[in-house]
Design an enzyme around this catalytic site. Sequence first.
Site, mmCIF file in Angstrom:
data_model
loop_
_atom_site.group_PDB
_atom_site.id
_atom_site.type_symbol
_atom_site.label_atom_id
_atom_site.label_comp_id
_atom_site.label_asym_id
_atom_site.label_seq_id
_atom_site.Cartn_x
_atom_site.Cartn_y
_atom_site.Cartn_z
ATOM 1 N N GLU A 88 39.891 38.005 45.490
ATOM 2 C CA GLU A 88 40.596 37.078 46.389
ATOM 3 C C GLU A 88 39.617 36.215 47.179
ATOM 4 O OE1 GLU A 88 43.482 36.844 45.474
ATOM 5 O OE2 GLU A 88 43.771 38.813 44.565
ATOM 6 N N TYR A 93 43.076 35.279 32.929
ATOM 7 C CA TYR A 93 42.063 35.985 33.721
ATOM 8 C C TYR A 93 40.911 36.422 32.810
ATOM 9 C CZ TYR A 93 45.572 36.731 37.467
ATOM 10 O OH TYR A 93 46.505 36.577 38.454
#
Length: 588
Positions: free
Chosen positions: A284, A370
């Site tokens: 994040e 991803y």
Amino acid sequence: MEFKDPASYTDLSQGRIQHIDFQIKVDFSTRTFDVEAKYQLQKPAHGSLFLDSYKIDLSEANANGRTLEWEFDPEDEILGQRLHLKGLDGDSTFTLKFRTSPEARALQWLDKSQTVGGRHPFLFSQCQAIHARSIFPCQDSPSVRFTYSADVEVPQDLVAALAAELLEVQEGKWTTFRFKMPQPIPSYLFALGVGNLAFRELGPRTGVYAEPETIEAAAWEFAENETKMVEAEKLLGPYLWGRYDLLVLPPSFPYGGMENPRLTFLTPTAIIGTRGQTSLISHELAHAWTGNLVTNASWQDFWLNEGWTTYAENRLTEILEGTDSGDLHLAFNEKQLIALIEQIGKDSPRTCLKLPNDKDVDSFATSIPYYKGCFFLQECEYVVGRERFDDFIQKYMASFQFQSLTTEAFLDFLKAELPEVFEKINIHKWIYEPGLTEDRHKPKSHLFDEVQQVLSDYEQGIKPTKEQVQNWHRYQILSFLQGLPRKIPAEDCKYFDDILDLEKRNDIALFSFFYVICIASGYQEILPRLEQFTGKIGRMLYVLPIVRAMIEANWSRDKVRPLFERVRQRHHQITVNAMEGTLKRAGL
Ligand code: BES
Ligand code: ZN
């Protein structure tokens, strides 16, 4: 050709929103926001302006003292309603007054019983990918960036945390929190949480918000965030957002983390008492560059956000935990990727990096962008060497900061900066073709290999002993569960539960992998734990595989719809929709 985002009604030829001033009153009794929003456009606009909206109750629209006419188009199930503002006449500002719906897709309203403290209600938002439109009408496309300010009024004893800079707090019957976001953001990064929140500093630029009951544990778990930022800046360039705080949410939060600017929203299940889940924070945090600073122009280019972030996450893991750990993560990721491609279908366009031109963006938000994105970037790194690739990363961030770009614009930049990549790698295949090419460097990890040996022994009938596995790295346990056959003898489920000490570890990633095997293996004793898990945990990455496994196994198939009905009230709409979709597709 003018760029068009299939997930938004935005028409860029009409103009662009540049800034919004919000007055938001958060009403827990009606589960709505009352909002007055003053919009500023980049240039004076003439005629119509189309905005995205979802169940917005608009009561007033005016521009420079004139009332504006408007019309809502019929609702599209995915995109919501196009709000058509009419009669702009060289105006560069206009004001809307409206109320959100209790069914706003971005928001989850929780009652007291769903919090740790049990004494105050809680509210949080999740706008990515296309849910900001349920909070305010906007050009809900990542290709549009705007700054904003916001006054947020909340009931007296609650705290508002916005993904923005806190300027001041005014106490009264209602408390007003005043914020500004001076850096331009795409709409999906608008975020707020309201609850009984405490705050703890972790370092000069870092801190954490959580309910008072969990603040201690959170502060301990994430104590290394300041160090992490220093390392991230070395890799990615200066951090341009001011502070980096965390907001610990209730467990129904549908994700592990969400990279809201200055304030990552986080699942409380990341607090496991070992600091063992910090790669989630690395992920994040890395988004502060890869995603928030340099943003995918549309959700078809999602890999530019998530592939780059997974690459950066892994570089940080290597720096902070060493190469053994970094290599292990990669080997695990590779195997996940291969399994996922197998599951989705190796000819499916959903396995391309550039995703199909489709409005249903939630349905292709798989882990493919991803992992495949990360391995593509690693391949580029191998070709030019780490030193040159590191220079490239810094130049990429600096050149496109606060901009949104398409895959094609990225490839143009790559070609100009690192032309030999185009000679040595089949770029077209990586980006535009499905599946995964065999012609690539494969990760190597001795810790992963050790697990593969134990797995192959198990296939020969030799079970691992408790001593053999007790010092395993968390990712070794994950790799072990990942590598087990889906169906094993039910008594082996019990045996592995015991030697891996799963219950004690309180780690939902491990639970999810394990429960899927238990379900497929007919280990029915697991049912109460499934009930507990699905009634509490909203993180879709780990809940949805359980739902799918229950659908597939004969013994649990007719239990899954009633189970879902018992728990749906406790979940965010995003999770509910995903579960509902999975059940419906299975005819349940
Ligand atoms: N930005 C994503 C979450 C997201 C993706 C929200 C797509 C809505 C649509 C976030 O950064 C993320 O990837 N979270 C992962 C954890 C990560 C460590 C892989 C998650 O929640 O599982
Ligand atoms: Zn991410």
